[in-house]
Design a protein around this motif. Structure first.
Motif, PDB file in Angstrom:
ATOM      1  N   SER A  78      -7.610  -9.302   0.742  1.00 31.80           N
ATOM      2  CA  SER A  78      -7.349 -10.161  -0.410  1.00 31.80           C
ATOM      3  C   SER A  78      -6.297  -9.549  -1.316  1.00 31.80           C
ATOM      4  N   GLY A  79      -6.096  -8.265  -1.179  1.00 34.92           N
ATOM      5  CA  GLY A  79      -5.208  -7.526  -2.067  1.00 34.92           C
ATOM      6  C   GLY A  79      -5.988  -6.636  -3.012  1.00 34.92           C
ATOM      7  N   GLY A  80      -7.221  -7.049  -3.333  1.00 35.67           N
ATOM      8  CA  GLY A  80      -8.045  -6.230  -4.221  1.00 35.67           C
ATOM      9  C   GLY A  80      -8.436  -4.902  -3.619  1.00 35.67           C
TER      10      GLY A  80
ATOM     11  N   ARG B  37       3.860 -12.811  -1.302  1.00 37.79           N
ATOM     12  CA  ARG B  37       3.866 -11.938  -2.480  1.00 37.79           C
ATOM     13  C   ARG B  37       5.277 -11.803  -3.061  1.00 37.79           C
TER      14      ARG B  37
ATOM     15  N   ASP C  82       1.400  -5.972  -5.458  1.00 33.04           N
ATOM     16  CA  ASP C  82       0.151  -6.292  -6.147  1.00 33.04           C
ATOM     17  C   ASP C  82      -0.080  -5.393  -7.361  1.00 33.04           C
TER      18      ASP C  82
ATOM     19  N   ILE D 184       3.086  -4.652   0.324  1.00 32.38           N
ATOM     20  CA  ILE D 184       2.189  -5.636  -0.275  1.00 32.38           C
ATOM     21  C   ILE D 184       1.428  -5.014  -1.437  1.00 32.38           C
ATOM     22  N   ALA D 185       0.897  -3.803  -1.216  1.00 31.68           N
ATOM     23  CA  ALA D 185       0.155  -3.120  -2.275  1.00 31.68           C
ATOM     24  C   ALA D 185       1.036  -2.839  -3.485  1.00 31.68           C
TER      25      ALA D 185
ATOM     26  N   GLU E 138      -6.019  -2.052  -4.773  1.00 24.02           N
ATOM     27  CA  GLU E 138      -6.254  -1.566  -6.139  1.00 24.02           C
ATOM     28  C   GLU E 138      -7.542  -0.763  -6.218  1.00 24.02           C
TER      29      GLU E 138
END
Length: 356
Positions: free
Chosen positions: A75-77, A38, A116, A112-113, A80
């Motif tokens: 996944s990162g989603g 990232r 993103d 990480i969040a 969010e």
């Protein structure tokens, strides 16, 4: 003060949050690789709360079984989804993030969040290390509600939990992750930074980075006493792991791993016994308690000096056992009782390193 994290700092940061995990907190390696992808050639700024006036911060992290998490990474989603859900429920925008806990993989998840979602990161968390229960978040110990909050999991399911205490939230989390693959992202309600910081452990990620940098400066073969000195801790001994015992206990429908390990010091032949749950909790030398949670007990591989997790230590390992000072936030007596050995069912008063 602000701390800038660049690609060349990530290895040290991963080691630092692992040390703050005190043998627990999950496998940081995979999340370190995610963070590296990232970040790329960019940088992350860890911001002091005082430098972000007016923002609303949401503490965020992963809850559930970290062993399952390693089989299916976020996944990162999920970040969010959880942030949007708690924002909709409260009617307040999330304009900054902070870690739920600085120890283990959750020391990295908020970073990480933040990458993103394009949000700033507050250099603080709700534990200052790794601890296993939600009622051990500093907000809960200070009497603040952990709800409303949102939980999201990889397939897209999301729930909002409100109007329950920390124990009720723990039950809700266990139930949700049991039905949805073993782990979820937890985002607490957006909170004005001035209020959020009052009962948070500030500077925890900067401490993790500094620990990792001190660790990186140690040469393989460094004498155990010098290793402890270099990390700002106390050497308990070094030698062979002679015995590891593990068993499972049930508590309110949840199963926890309990155990112990014994190390015989090569020089003195003293027996170092460490009681464990998810983390290393209590060290005794020849039967006398010497260091306990919330100070940090660390077991390092004697050759590589890499931290060894509770579930990774094996009989025959050659190790260095040392203790690092825990977060000062927990030293006040009314807070200490929530994370002392008695809080884990161990009949031993807290034994803390001298405050620096």
């Amino acid at each position: 003060m602000t701390t800038v994290v660049r690609a060349q700092d990530l290895e040290a940061l991963v080691v630092g949050v692992t040390l703050l995990g005190s043998g627990g907190g999950g496998d940081t390696g995979a999340f370190g690789r995610m963070l590296r992808r990232r970040l790329g050639a960019g940088e992350l700024v860890l911001r002091d709360a005082a430098d972000l006036p007016g923002v609303s911060v949401s503490p965020i992290g992963v809850v559930g079984a970290t062993s399952v998490l390693m089989e299916k990474l976020p996944s990162g989603g999920e970040f969010e989804t959880a942030v949007r859900a708690v924002s909709r429920w409260t009617g307040a925008d999330v304009t900054a993030l902070m870690s739920l806990e600085a120890g283990g993989l959750n020391g990295l998840t908020a970073l990480i969040a933040a990458l993103d979602l394009g949000l700033p990161v507050v250099d603080a968390d709700l534990m200052g290390r790794a601890l296993p229960r939600l009622d051990q978040f500093s907000w809960a110990v200070a009497g603040r509600s952990l709800t409303p909050c949102a939980l999201s999991e990889p397939s897209g399911q999301v729930i909002v939990v409100d109007n329950v205490d920390a124990a009720g939230l723990e039950r809700a989390v266990r139930s949700f992750v049991a039905q949805t693959g073993g782990w979820a992202v937890l985002a607490l309600a957006p909170t004005p930074i001035e209020a959020a910081a009052v009962d948070a452990v500030e500077g925890s990620l900067t401490r993790a980075l500094a620990l990792g940098q001190a660790h990186a400066a140690l040469e393989p073969g460094t004498a155990p006493a010098a290793v402890a000195d270099g990390l700002g801790g106390r050497l308990l001994g070094s030698g062979r792991v002679e015995e590891v015992a593990r068993h499972v206990i049930a508590d309110g429908g949840a199963a926890f791993g309990r155990g112990s390990l014994c190390v015989v010091d090569s020089a003195s032949r003293a027996v170092i016994r460490i009681e464990t749950e998810n983390e290393y909790l209590l060290a005794l030398v020849d039967g006398t308690p010497v260091v306990t949670t919330p100070d940090l007990l660390c077991v390092l591989d004697h050759r590589t000096l890499q931290p060894i997790a509770v579930d990774g230590v094996r009989a025959g390992d050659e190790v260095v056992v040392l203790a690092l000072p825990g977060p000062t936030w927990w030293r006040r007596p009314d807070r200490l009782l929530h994370v002392a050995p008695e809080a884990f069912g161990l009949a031993c008063p807290p034994q803390l390193l001298e405050a620096s």
